[in-house]
Design an enzyme around this catalytic site. Sequence first.
Site, mmCIF file in Angstrom:
data_model
loop_
_atom_site.group_PDB
_atom_site.id
_atom_site.type_symbol
_atom_site.label_atom_id
_atom_site.label_comp_id
_atom_site.label_asym_id
_atom_site.label_seq_id
_atom_site.Cartn_x
_atom_site.Cartn_y
_atom_site.Cartn_z
ATOM 1 N N LYS A 262 24.268 53.086 35.345
ATOM 2 C CA LYS A 262 24.132 53.171 36.795
ATOM 3 C C LYS A 262 25.150 54.121 37.407
ATOM 4 O O LYS A 262 24.896 54.747 38.426
ATOM 5 C CB LYS A 262 24.270 51.777 37.412
ATOM 6 C CG LYS A 262 23.030 50.931 37.270
ATOM 7 C CD LYS A 262 22.918 49.898 38.380
ATOM 8 C CE LYS A 262 23.508 48.571 37.956
ATOM 9 N NZ LYS A 262 23.414 47.552 39.017
ATOM 10 N N ARG A 263 26.295 54.216 36.777
ATOM 11 C CA ARG A 263 27.348 55.087 37.293
ATOM 12 C C ARG A 263 27.005 56.563 37.136
ATOM 13 O O ARG A 263 27.203 57.364 38.034
ATOM 14 C CB ARG A 263 28.663 54.807 36.538
ATOM 15 C CG ARG A 263 29.452 53.661 37.085
ATOM 16 C CD ARG A 263 30.935 53.895 36.864
ATOM 17 N NE ARG A 263 31.397 55.051 37.616
ATOM 18 C CZ ARG A 263 32.298 54.980 38.586
ATOM 19 N NH1 ARG A 263 32.802 53.821 38.911
ATOM 20 N NH2 ARG A 263 32.690 56.061 39.219
#
Length: 508
Positions: A262-263
């Site tokens: 997600k980062r």
Amino acid sequence: MGDGAVRAGGPVRTRFAPSPTGEVHIGNVVAVLISASIARKHGGQFFIRLEDTDRSRYQEGAEGLIYNALSWLGIEWDEGPDKGGPYGPYRQSERLDRYRAYTEQLLASGAAYRCWCTPERLDQMRKEQQARKVPPRYDRLCLGKSEAERRALPGFTDRYTVRVLMPTEGQFTFTDAIRGDITFDYATQQDHILVRSDGFPVYHLAAMVDDHDMRTTHIVRGEEWISTTPVHYQVFKAFGWDVPAIAHSPLLLNTDRTKISKRKHPWAKVEWFMEQGFLPEAVVNYLGNLVAFVPDPENPDPSIARELFGLEEIAKHIDLANIGPSGKIIDIPRLEWLNGQYIRRLSLREFSRRVAPFMRDVAGLDQGILSKALPLEQERLKRLSEAPEVLGFFFRDEQYDPKILIPKGLDGQKALEILQASRDAIEDLATEGPSWTAEAIKDALWPLAEALGVKTGQLFGAGTVRAAVTCRLVGPPLFETMEALGVDTVRRRLDAAIERLSLVESAR
RNA sequence: GCCCCCAUCGUCUAGAGGCCUAGGACGCCACCCUUUCAAGGUGGAGAUCAGGGGUUCGAAUCCCCUUGGGGGCACCA
């Protein structure tokens, strides 16, 4: 069949148990799709449970994001924090008293023990073990000791944790409903913490207790959980409970085969797919392809797949034993193709409704023009998010290089001639009266090709009239486009084109 | 480093010992259709089933090893 051991009696019950820490990871959706489909296939229930025992990671609003993501995908849940159900509450933060009671039970039976070691001591121990190249595991300093006994030793804190007592010898094997038998040596396992020093349970305790209490029959979760499965079985065993079927779903990977995070990767979030203008039908279909094979009902050959299908077909054809366990590279071009298929199948009304959110910020947006322009672009879109860019020229004049007015095989003078003739034909049509329709425009312009001795492609293709009217080389069919734009805009743009091209030509 | 998982065209997938000289889809290429671009239609290239050993009359399918990729090793989930 093929869906793992289902407990005798009782309905099939599956769940999505996310931690409300932010947006929903697309990889979770794979597990959700499997879970929900298995429940549906067997006529059971699918429910949501929030794993919110770690207050430090909790994010305000994340709960809503979870409901929103599932709703968007069209996946319904029978029970959950938002709608209750017979086995609630469905928020772990509201079940703390239960975990406390279960912990006491484990402590009393000796299946778990208190640990007073400081995080610093544990940290140091881990580092030493890493350096010695042995599997990092708790050394059981606290096992069998009273608080007073332990206090005399270094690295003590009175804020204790609770650890599960794992076997130290022999092997552990469980049958993964997707992967088959998986075996571990107990020698490589350690006494995981079940309850943190703040009194909150961790996943290993809370999720298992809840899955038992909530009558979960199939635990479907990501591959990253495989290595902690022995702990989970140990918890079930310690209570003397039956263990649900467990299935570890395949991971979604980037093109370079690394895990989607997600980062680092925007496409890791379901929300990205919404923003990019992917239809939920396409996303479900794409992911469904990874978890179920749907044969084409039209084709007698069972190895020919049906390409377009939805939740219903997935539920009908899903079979845990047949899900490919390998990691799946996410193939955006294929998703786009599916998306295009679904976009084209939308009714005009529905299509308009779905693109509307993407058109909000378009400068000069005119609903009348938009309603005429949308049908022209529907079959050309791969993503709804392309609409503002692709429709932009309908609402405002755009800058362009006058060179694009000159089509392949012709020179500037000829292009100028074509534009002038077109401009005249348009003028005649405009003065004729209320006949500004694609059909009338075509009738007025078509004969020009022969009259000017050029191909229709040179007249209506990339260049001249099209370029002048749309400010671009590519676009929807020209006559419909002109109708949508209106006679005034067409006239103005033709005039502007002629003026600019003359300037360029005379400068030569 | 230790443990575990995985391995069929670039990608997703069909295949559960003979029907496979491995099928389909996306992508790619060509042609057709055509006012550009798409869409649609037709055809094509693309996989010695990761490699090596077995088992078997026969293996993509079963077993073992190697290699490669991935995941996990928290008082996060």
